[in-house]
Design a protein around this motif. Structure first.
Motif, short mmCIF file in Angstrom:
data_model
loop_
_atom_site.label_atom_id
_atom_site.label_comp_id
_atom_site.label_asym_id
_atom_site.label_seq_id
_atom_site.Cartn_x
_atom_site.Cartn_y
_atom_site.Cartn_z
N GLY A 266 0.81 -1.22 0.00
CA GLY A 266 0.00 0.00 0.00
C GLY A 266 0.84 1.26 0.00
N MET A 267 1.98 1.22 0.69
CA MET A 267 2.87 2.37 0.75
C MET A 267 3.48 2.70 -0.62
SD MET A 267 4.80 1.58 4.37
CE MET A 267 5.99 2.89 4.17
N ARG A 268 3.57 1.68 -1.48
CA ARG A 268 4.14 1.90 -2.81
C ARG A 268 3.11 2.45 -3.79
NH1 ARG A 268 9.00 -0.89 -3.94
NH2 ARG A 268 9.79 -2.04 -2.15
N LEU A 269 1.85 2.43 -3.41
CA LEU A 269 0.78 2.92 -4.30
C LEU A 269 0.52 4.39 -4.05
CD1 LEU A 269 -1.62 -0.12 -3.93
CD2 LEU A 269 0.06 0.30 -5.73
N GLU A 270 -0.19 5.01 -4.96
CA GLU A 270 -0.46 6.44 -4.89
C GLU A 270 -1.96 6.69 -4.81
OE1 GLU A 270 1.42 8.50 -8.05
OE2 GLU A 270 3.40 7.61 -7.69
N LEU A 271 -2.36 7.40 -3.75
CA LEU A 271 -3.77 7.74 -3.60
C LEU A 271 -4.26 8.61 -4.77
CD1 LEU A 271 -3.99 8.53 0.23
CD2 LEU A 271 -5.09 6.64 -0.98
N ALA A 272 -3.36 9.42 -5.31
CA ALA A 272 -3.76 10.31 -6.41
C ALA A 272 -4.21 9.52 -7.63
CB ALA A 272 -2.59 11.22 -6.79
N ALA A 273 -3.63 8.31 -7.81
CA ALA A 273 -4.00 7.50 -8.98
C ALA A 273 -5.45 7.03 -8.90
CB ALA A 273 -3.06 6.29 -9.09
N LEU A 274 -5.99 6.93 -7.69
CA LEU A 274 -7.38 6.50 -7.53
C LEU A 274 -8.36 7.58 -8.00
CD1 LEU A 274 -7.28 4.70 -4.05
CD2 LEU A 274 -7.48 3.65 -6.31
N GLN A 275 -7.87 8.81 -8.15
CA GLN A 275 -8.74 9.89 -8.62
C GLN A 275 -8.80 9.96 -10.14
OE1 GLN A 275 -7.21 13.42 -6.76
NE2 GLN A 275 -7.28 12.55 -4.70
N GLU A 276 -7.97 9.16 -10.79
CA GLU A 276 -7.95 9.15 -12.25
C GLU A 276 -9.07 8.25 -12.79
OE1 GLU A 276 -5.99 10.82 -14.25
OE2 GLU A 276 -4.82 11.76 -12.62
N PRO A 277 -9.90 8.77 -13.69
CA PRO A 277 -10.97 7.93 -14.28
C PRO A 277 -10.41 6.69 -14.98
CG PRO A 277 -11.34 10.26 -14.78
CD PRO A 277 -9.98 10.16 -14.16
N SER A 278 -9.22 6.84 -15.56
CA SER A 278 -8.61 5.70 -16.27
C SER A 278 -8.33 4.54 -15.33
CB SER A 278 -7.32 6.14 -16.96
OG SER A 278 -6.39 6.68 -16.04
N THR A 279 -8.04 4.84 -14.05
CA THR A 279 -7.79 3.77 -13.07
C THR A 279 -9.04 2.91 -12.89
OG1 THR A 279 -6.20 5.16 -11.88
CG2 THR A 279 -7.09 3.27 -10.70
N TRP A 280 -10.18 3.58 -12.72
CA TRP A 280 -11.43 2.86 -12.50
C TRP A 280 -11.91 2.15 -13.77
CZ3 TRP A 280 -13.36 2.08 -7.75
CH2 TRP A 280 -12.81 2.86 -6.73
N LEU A 281 -11.69 2.78 -14.91
CA LEU A 281 -12.07 2.13 -16.17
C LEU A 281 -11.25 0.87 -16.39
CD1 LEU A 281 -13.63 2.07 -18.81
CD2 LEU A 281 -11.90 3.60 -19.80
N LEU A 282 -9.94 0.96 -16.15
CA LEU A 282 -9.08 -0.21 -16.30
C LEU A 282 -9.50 -1.30 -15.32
CD1 LEU A 282 -6.64 -1.72 -17.40
CD2 LEU A 282 -5.19 -0.41 -15.82
N ALA A 283 -9.78 -0.90 -14.07
CA ALA A 283 -10.18 -1.88 -13.05
C ALA A 283 -11.45 -2.62 -13.46
CB ALA A 283 -10.37 -1.18 -11.71
N LEU A 284 -12.45 -1.88 -13.94
CA LEU A 284 -13.72 -2.50 -14.33
C LEU A 284 -13.53 -3.45 -15.51
CD1 LEU A 284 -16.14 0.54 -13.93
CD2 LEU A 284 -15.91 -1.45 -12.42
N LEU A 285 -12.69 -3.05 -16.47
CA LEU A 285 -12.43 -3.93 -17.61
C LEU A 285 -11.72 -5.20 -17.17
CD1 LEU A 285 -11.33 -1.41 -20.40
CD2 LEU A 285 -13.40 -2.83 -20.36
N LEU A 286 -10.76 -5.06 -16.26
CA LEU A 286 -10.03 -6.23 -15.78
C LEU A 286 -10.92 -7.15 -14.96
CD1 LEU A 286 -6.60 -4.62 -14.80
CD2 LEU A 286 -7.13 -5.99 -16.83
N ILE A 287 -11.83 -6.58 -14.17
CA ILE A 287 -12.78 -7.41 -13.43
C ILE A 287 -13.67 -8.18 -14.40
CG2 ILE A 287 -14.82 -7.33 -11.92
CD1 ILE A 287 -13.46 -4.93 -10.51
N ALA A 288 -14.10 -7.51 -15.47
CA ALA A 288 -14.91 -8.18 -16.49
C ALA A 288 -14.13 -9.32 -17.14
CB ALA A 288 -15.36 -7.18 -17.55
N VAL A 289 -12.83 -9.09 -17.38
CA VAL A 289 -11.97 -10.14 -17.95
C VAL A 289 -11.89 -11.33 -17.02
CG1 VAL A 289 -9.58 -10.73 -18.51
CG2 VAL A 289 -10.59 -8.65 -19.45
N VAL A 290 -11.65 -11.07 -15.74
CA VAL A 290 -11.52 -12.15 -14.75
C VAL A 290 -12.80 -12.98 -14.67
CG1 VAL A 290 -11.30 -12.65 -12.28
CG2 VAL A 290 -9.75 -11.02 -13.36
N ILE A 291 -13.92 -12.30 -14.50
CA ILE A 291 -15.19 -13.01 -14.32
C ILE A 291 -15.59 -13.77 -15.59
CG2 ILE A 291 -17.66 -12.69 -13.94
CD1 ILE A 291 -16.98 -10.43 -12.01
N ALA A 292 -15.44 -13.12 -16.74
CA ALA A 292 -15.84 -13.77 -18.00
C ALA A 292 -14.93 -14.96 -18.32
CB ALA A 292 -15.79 -12.77 -19.14
#
Length: 374
Positions: A266-292
């Motif tokens: 967690g210390m290596r991650l950046e809270l600012a990156a969570l404010q980027e829309p691209s972070t959430w879009l990538l996460a949702l696409l990857l979740i869809a990949v995993v589940i599908a």
């Protein structure tokens, strides 16, 4: 620090959210990318490194190899399908979001594995021996192994190793694995069966085997986590026959080293990156990949071996959660500069949501299976 770790774990576990998520969030909040309350120190890094080894050791030790050996075809079918069907679309998604070829392959390797977060539910309900469950749990061994091997190849190739030079560490790893699987189980039997040795001494032997194989894997040009995973497989049967010793060893890791790894991650991650829309879009696409992908793999195996629909759901849901190998691969990718903060934070979201969805569906399907005949 210790009080904060304990408080966070208890708080998240009470809400049925895996404690590891809380520890990662804690690290993000107090680390350099957040409030900077806790700077990166050698002690935190050391304990975190040992925690990563413990995670991979437990991943290799928790699978029942005897049951997996009795159902080789099911295990090989699901493990192979789950890896291939996840690897390709995950890597393609990484390329779409600007990762280079090595970072994309690393992302594919990370998400093609899975962690048996929901296995305790299956165990409590007395279902570990059912064929579909064995296919899912045994398949974990194949997906994690393949994921770690891809990690080795990517690291070698990204370092500028041309031609077939990446084969050298793979061959050395095969030799190490063959020797370890031949020698370590025999040594373990001799030490663990001796009644003169105390429980603490036996646990120290297991810890020594873990660290020795991790060091040897690192010396031959691969990664120490491969040695830790190999140690788990070498000591697998010995630990399954001695539940109290396994619990004793896991207690040491879960109490001290593993929490530090999640906090350090967690210390290596950046809270600012969570404010980027691209972070959430990538996460949702990857979740869809995993589940599908995992659902498709479970469906194909269900049809091939004539499992019921609910058994297929159990297989899929057990393979949804991303945690141990996923985090290990992404952690190393972040350390080597192959994965950017946006991708790393997206993976944390994937871990969080899959570790919620998977256990809920596993519990639902397991309760339904209890009412079905064997």
């Amino acid at each position: 620090m210790v009080a904060a770790v304990l408080s966070v774990q208890l708080l998240f576990e009470r809400t049925r959210v895996p404690g590891l998520i809380g520890l990662i969030i804690l690290g993000m909040a107090i680390g350099p990318g957040g409030a900077a309350i806790l700077p990166e120190e050698p002690v935190v890094e050391l304990f975190g490194s040992i925690g990563l080894l413990y995670i991979m050791f437990i991943a290799g030790a928790e699978i029942d190899l005897d049951l997996a050996g009795d159902h080789k075809r099911e295990v090989a079918s699901f493990g192979g399908l789950a890896f291939i069907l996840s690897f390709v679309p995950a890597a393609a998604t990484g390329l779409m979001f600007g990762l280079d070829i090595w970072g994309a392959l690393l992302l594919g390797a990370a998400l093609s594995s899975h962690t048996l977060v929901a296995y305790p539910i299956i165990s409590r309900l007395g279902l570990p021996g059912r064929r579909p469950i064995v296919a899912a749990t045994g398949g974990t061994l194949l997906t994690d192994t393949a994921s770690l091997l891809v990690l080795v190849v990517v690291i070698q190739m990204s370092n500028g190793e041309g031609g077939l030079s990446w084969l050298t560490p793979i061959l050395l790893l095969a030799i190490l694995a063959g020797g370890a699987l031949l020698i370590v189980p025999r040594m373990a039997h001799a030490v663990l069966a001796n009644k003169k040795h105390t429980l603490a001494e036996k646990a120290l032997f297991l810890l020594a085997a873990l660290l020795l194989l991790a060091i040897m894997a690192d010396l031959i040009g691969t990664e120490d986590i491969l040695g830790a995973f190999l140690a788990g497989m070498c000591l697998n049967r010995a630990l399954h026959r001695r539940k109290e010793l396994k619990e004793h060893l896991e207690f040491i890791g879960r109490m001290l080293f593993i929490p530090f790894f999640f906090v350090e991650t967690g210390m290596r991650l950046e809270l600012a990156a969570l404010q980027e829309p691209s972070t959430w879009l990538l996460a949702l696409l990857l979740i869809a990949v995993v589940i599908a992908s995992k659902s498709l793999a479970a469906l194909l195996v269900t049809k091939r071996f004539n499992y019921s629909r609910m058994e297929g759901l159990a297989i899929a849901s057990l393979s949804f959660p991303q945690a141990a190998a996923t985090l290990a691969v992404v952690f190393l990718g972040l350390e080597l500069g192959l994965v950017d903060p946006v991708t790393a934070d997206a993976i944390i979201i994937v871990i969080f949501l899959t570790c919620l969805i998977g256990p809920l569906l596993t519990r639902y399907s397991a309760l339904k299976l209890l009412r079905d005949p064997q």
